[in-house]
Design a protein around this motif. Structure first.
Motif, short mmCIF file in Angstrom:
data_model
loop_
_atom_site.label_atom_id
_atom_site.label_comp_id
_atom_site.label_asym_id
_atom_site.label_seq_id
_atom_site.Cartn_x
_atom_site.Cartn_y
_atom_site.Cartn_z
N ARG A 1 0.81 -1.15 0.09
CA ARG A 1 0.10 0.04 -0.07
C ARG A 1 0.97 1.23 -0.04
NH1 ARG A 1 -3.32 -2.69 3.35
NH2 ARG A 1 -2.51 -1.84 5.25
N ALA A 2 1.65 1.29 0.79
CA ALA A 2 2.76 2.45 0.59
C ALA A 2 3.60 2.73 -0.34
CB ALA A 2 4.03 2.15 1.84
N PHE A 3 4.01 1.50 -1.33
CA PHE A 3 4.25 1.77 -2.58
C PHE A 3 3.25 2.22 -3.56
CE2 PHE A 3 5.21 -0.04 -6.98
CZ PHE A 3 6.42 0.76 -7.39
N ALA A 4 2.01 1.65 -3.39
CA ALA A 4 0.89 2.24 -4.31
C ALA A 4 0.63 3.40 -4.16
CB ALA A 4 -0.22 1.38 -4.16
N ARG A 5 0.86 4.06 -2.82
CA ARG A 5 0.50 5.22 -2.41
C ARG A 5 1.56 6.28 -3.00
NH1 ARG A 5 1.72 7.81 3.03
NH2 ARG A 5 0.98 10.27 2.77
N ALA A 6 2.77 5.93 -2.90
CA ALA A 6 3.89 6.86 -3.55
C ALA A 6 3.46 6.98 -4.93
CB ALA A 6 5.07 6.38 -3.23
N VAL A 7 3.23 5.75 -5.52
CA VAL A 7 3.23 5.76 -7.26
C VAL A 7 1.80 6.82 -7.49
CG1 VAL A 7 2.31 4.54 -9.25
CG2 VAL A 7 4.23 3.55 -7.45
N LEU A 8 0.72 6.64 -6.76
CA LEU A 8 -0.59 7.34 -7.12
C LEU A 8 -0.08 9.04 -6.87
CD1 LEU A 8 -3.01 5.05 -5.71
CD2 LEU A 8 -2.93 5.61 -7.97
N ARG A 9 0.64 9.35 -5.74
CA ARG A 9 0.98 10.63 -5.54
C ARG A 9 1.86 11.22 -6.71
NH1 ARG A 9 3.52 11.49 0.27
NH2 ARG A 9 2.96 13.63 -0.42
N LYS A 10 2.87 10.49 -7.23
CA LYS A 10 3.49 10.86 -8.16
C LYS A 10 2.80 10.97 -9.39
CE LYS A 10 7.83 11.59 -9.45
NZ LYS A 10 8.73 12.96 -8.97
N LEU B 1 -8.22 7.61 -4.70
CA LEU B 1 -7.81 6.09 -4.77
C LEU B 1 -6.81 5.90 -3.41
CD1 LEU B 1 -6.75 6.30 -8.51
CD2 LEU B 1 -8.57 5.12 -7.56
N VAL B 2 -6.17 6.63 -3.07
CA VAL B 2 -5.34 6.44 -2.11
C VAL B 2 -6.18 6.09 -0.72
CG1 VAL B 2 -3.64 7.65 -0.29
CG2 VAL B 2 -3.13 7.97 -2.81
N ILE B 3 -7.24 7.09 -0.62
CA ILE B 3 -7.98 6.86 0.63
C ILE B 3 -8.76 5.41 0.76
CG2 ILE B 3 -10.20 7.65 1.77
CD1 ILE B 3 -8.89 10.45 0.73
N GLY B 4 -9.17 4.98 -0.36
CA GLY B 4 -9.73 3.58 -0.90
C GLY B 4 -8.66 2.68 -0.29
#
Length: 305
Positions: A14-23, A48-51
């Motif tokens: 999730r942390a990796f996905a969050r970083a990708v989405l923020r980028k 998406l991140v909140i989900g």
């Protein structure tokens, strides 16, 4: 139930996905043609991140202390002439070392004082915290806040304690004219017939609203720096004590995180002090939501004179 290894692995993903989405949000947002378009792109990725973190946010809500209603908080202040110090996301960010927007840089002395106030239990000094009651009522700011530092915030709070609501002057009813008028009439009882001293930043967003304060005996202003006011804290509190007697004045600081500490110290020395925040602006937004314009005059509020 997930075991600890599964939870850790899931957290890393999730942390990796969050970083990708923020980028991706940073890359794509400039392609929004208008300001609204750019905001919609950022909001899309925020959602998406909140989900991804919904389970963690729900867990935070379950572990969060009980918070009084806004009406209960106001009524207590009226009945006991209590003071209140309010902790929103900005004050809690500072305590854990994050910057507070543009109003106050991280200052370790201020952070230490905020922590002291938050964990205090002085008679008749209320410690108000954000009303966290349901996922859908949190809003994006608090949902993202919980993702970043939710566990740190829970470590600061006592889940065996019930707290007043810091939204007492910030969360206003928007369902009907009558509900808004009733809340404002209740709130105005705090300063009815009193001398008010506002401490606010020079050229700040704070605006005097006649409908809110027309039942006060008088209203005075003391101006302080709009940014990093804590740097002149000793000067501010000394001027209050020298020129505005505690027997005469209800002191209402509107000075970001500095107001939280200021209300506490003034209350300890015998003042009634209300860490007030931007209620006039919130009031205008509530009117705009209800009536389509913030300029609507609520004649019912002039009956308190």
């Amino acid at each position: 139930m997930k075991n600890s290894n599964e939870k850790e692995h899931s957290g890393v993903i999730r942390a990796f996905a969050r970083a990708v989405l923020r980028k991706m949000a940073l890359i794509l947002a400039p392609f929004g043609i208008t300001r609204q378009g750019r905001a919609r792109i950022r909001e899309f990725f925020d959602d998406l991140v909140i989900g991804l973190y919904r389970e963690e946010i729900e867990s935070f809500i379950r572990r969060y202390p009980t918070v009084w209603s806004e009406e209960e908080t106001i009524q207590y202040i009226i009945e006991h002439k209590a003071s209140i110090c309010r902790f929103g996301d900005g004050e809690l960010k500072l305590i854990v070392g994050e910057r507070h927007k543009s109003f106050q840089d991280v200052d370790q002395k201020l952070n230490d004082r905020l922590l002291e106030v938050l964990q205090s239990n002085e008679p008749n000094i209320l410690i108000g915290i954000h009303p966290v009651r349901a996922f859908d009522r949190l809003g994006r700011i608090w949902q993202k806040f919980i993702i970043r530092i939710g566990d740190q915030v829970l470590d600061l709070l006592d889940n065996q304690r019930s707290y007043p609501s810091m939204g007492a002057f910030r969360v206003l009813p928007k369902k009907s004219r009558a509900s808004l008028v009733d809340r404002i009439k209740l709130t105005k009882k705090i300063w009815e017939g009193r001398k008010i001293l506002f401490i606010t930043g020079e050229n700040s967003r704070f605006r005097f609203e006649e409908e809110l304060f027309n039942n006060a005996a008088s209203v005075d202003f003391l101006y302080a720096p709009s940014k990093n006011a804590f740097g002149r804290y000793d000067e501010i509190i000394s001027e209050i004590r020298a020129n505005y007697p505690k027997e005469e004045y209800l002191v209402m600081p509107v000075l970001g995180p500095t107001a939280t500490v200021l209300a506490y110290d003034l209350a300890l020395s015998g003042y009634q002090a209300i860490d007030f925040g931007q209620m006039p602006g919130t009031f205008k937004k509530a009117k705009e939501s209800l009536f389509g314009t913030a300029d609507t005059i609520l004649d019912e509020l002039y009956n308190n004179k």
